[in-house]
Design a protein around this motif. Structure first.
Motif, short mmCIF file in Angstrom:
data_model
loop_
_atom_site.label_atom_id
_atom_site.label_comp_id
_atom_site.label_asym_id
_atom_site.label_seq_id
_atom_site.Cartn_x
_atom_site.Cartn_y
_atom_site.Cartn_z
N ALA A 96 86.03 15.87 -21.56
CA ALA A 96 85.62 14.68 -21.78
C ALA A 96 86.91 13.86 -21.40
O ALA A 96 87.67 13.88 -20.58
CB ALA A 96 85.52 14.95 -23.26
N ASN A 159 83.12 8.26 -28.69
CA ASN A 159 84.00 8.37 -29.85
C ASN A 159 85.60 8.82 -28.94
O ASN A 159 86.44 7.61 -29.78
CB ASN A 159 83.79 9.58 -30.62
N HIS A 160 85.77 9.25 -27.65
CA HIS A 160 86.68 9.36 -28.03
C HIS A 160 87.41 8.56 -26.92
O HIS A 160 88.57 8.52 -27.01
CB HIS A 160 86.78 10.95 -26.64
N SER A 165 88.72 10.26 -30.41
CA SER A 165 87.92 12.00 -30.99
C SER A 165 87.82 12.13 -31.91
O SER A 165 89.21 13.29 -32.73
CB SER A 165 88.71 12.82 -30.14
N ASP A 209 78.12 11.17 -27.82
CA ASP A 209 79.81 11.32 -27.99
C ASP A 209 80.08 9.69 -28.18
O ASP A 209 79.91 8.76 -26.86
CB ASP A 209 80.62 11.75 -26.99
N TYR A 268 88.08 19.23 -24.71
CA TYR A 268 89.11 17.42 -25.03
C TYR A 268 90.30 17.84 -25.85
O TYR A 268 91.24 17.15 -25.91
CB TYR A 268 88.58 17.88 -26.48
#
Length: 332
Positions: A96, A159-160, A165, A209, A268
């Protein structure tokens, strides 16, 4: 066709010439992913001598190409699956592409879009207050019917990037620039985390994501730095399509789609690996900190949301799926 039907149709489009290969890929996917060194499987056109051919193939994505005499028979990629040719595409180790990899990417000799800017613009640094930094992908608003009056406006990213995350709470402060680039609270708070799609780390398929932070209307523009305004809501990726993006770390870059409908395993950090399905694979066009960049074709049609990659490949969520999952629009 309503909003959801339109976005779903865009995100699931596989060209007719690749449908047979896509079916073969689906039947062989589990077995291929279980082989050593394989990090993903997609569909595309066989590449020979660095040039794309016209041969539809099951694209087997490996972290590193190995000489055949160093690979056990059990882990050798077959020349065909279900009667369809395969091609082995080296994509490196997929991470990621955000906060965990940011420190090492600072050695790359590139200017960064790390400044504080108001109104904020896609392409610039952003981040949840507990991460380092990622990229603003787009300005967006609620997926309400057109014509209408949007009730809320958002910054779109991963998202991260915006939700740490999954380790965030709705209402958490979002900083522009991100913390790594000097953003602090409350001086650089641009908005608050509004919603995110949870990332599953249990081996089931993720689609995106993605997350949005609600911001005041006057705090976000939709003009992507060095690229301009989105020309439409979404366009399905096709193999060989030329793409462009602006991101926090590598600035303006271009790339080419090498595989679509791909299933990939993405690292991740801290031992967490997430499986993503129906993804877009491109040549390398990013580095750590570019996560969240919106990727467009050369006519400014949104194609994907950048979220992962390596030194040789970049991974995108189909932008139609992103908008559908978060119930937002990036156009009109």
């Amino acid at each position: 066709m309503n909003n959801e039907d339109l976005f779903m149709a865009q995100s699931e489009t596989v060209p007719e010439e690749l449908t047979a290969v896509a079916a073969s890929k689906a039947s062989a996917e589990e077995g291929l992913l279980g082989r050593e060194n394989v990090v993903g499987v997609g569909v595309g056109l066989k590449i020979k001598g660095g040039e794309q051919t016209e041969t539809p193939s099951v694209m087997v994505l490996v972290s590193q190409k190995m000489p055949t005499d160093l690979v056990s028979r059990a882990n050798t990629i077959p020349r065909t699956v279900d009667g369809k040719p395969t091609d082995v595409l080296e994509v490196g180790h997929l991470f990621a592409g955000g906060s965990d990899q940011l420190m090492e990417t600072q050695e790359v000799d590139a200017q960064t879009l790390a400044l504080r800017i108001r109104p904020a613009r896609p392409g610039f640094s952003v981040g949840h207050f507990k991460i380092t930094a990622g990229t603003i992908g787009a300005g967006a608003y609620d997926l309400n019917p057109v014509p209408g009056i949007p009730p809320r406006y958002y910054v779109l990213s991963n998202n991260h990037v915006l939700a740490n995350s999954n380790n965030a709470s709705i209402g958490d402060p979002i900083l522009q620039p991100g913390p790594f680039d000097g953003g602090t609270a409350p001086a650089d708070v641009i908005g608050r985390l509004a919603r995110f799609v949870p990332i599953r780390f249990d081996g089931t398929c993720n689609s995106v994501d993605a997350a949005v932070a609600e911001v005041p209307f006057h705090m976000i523009d939709r003009d992507v730095y060095w690229n301009g305004y989105p020309a439409t809501a979404a366009k399905a990726a096709t193999v060989g399509m030329l793409l462009k993006k602006t991101g926090r770390t590598t600035n303006f870059t271009t790339g080419r789609v090498t595989a679509i409908a791909a299933t990939v395993n993405v690292n991740y950090g801290s031992g967490r690996v997430a499986k993503f399905c129906n993804q877009i694979i491109t040549t390398n066009m990013s580095a750590g900190g570019d996560s969240g960049s919106m990727v467009l074709d050369l006519q400014n049609n949104p194609v994907g949301l950048l979220f992962a990659g390596s030194s040789v490949a970049t991974i995108l969520n189909p932008i139609a799926l992103v908008q559908l999952a978060l119930q937002v629009r990036v156009w009109p």
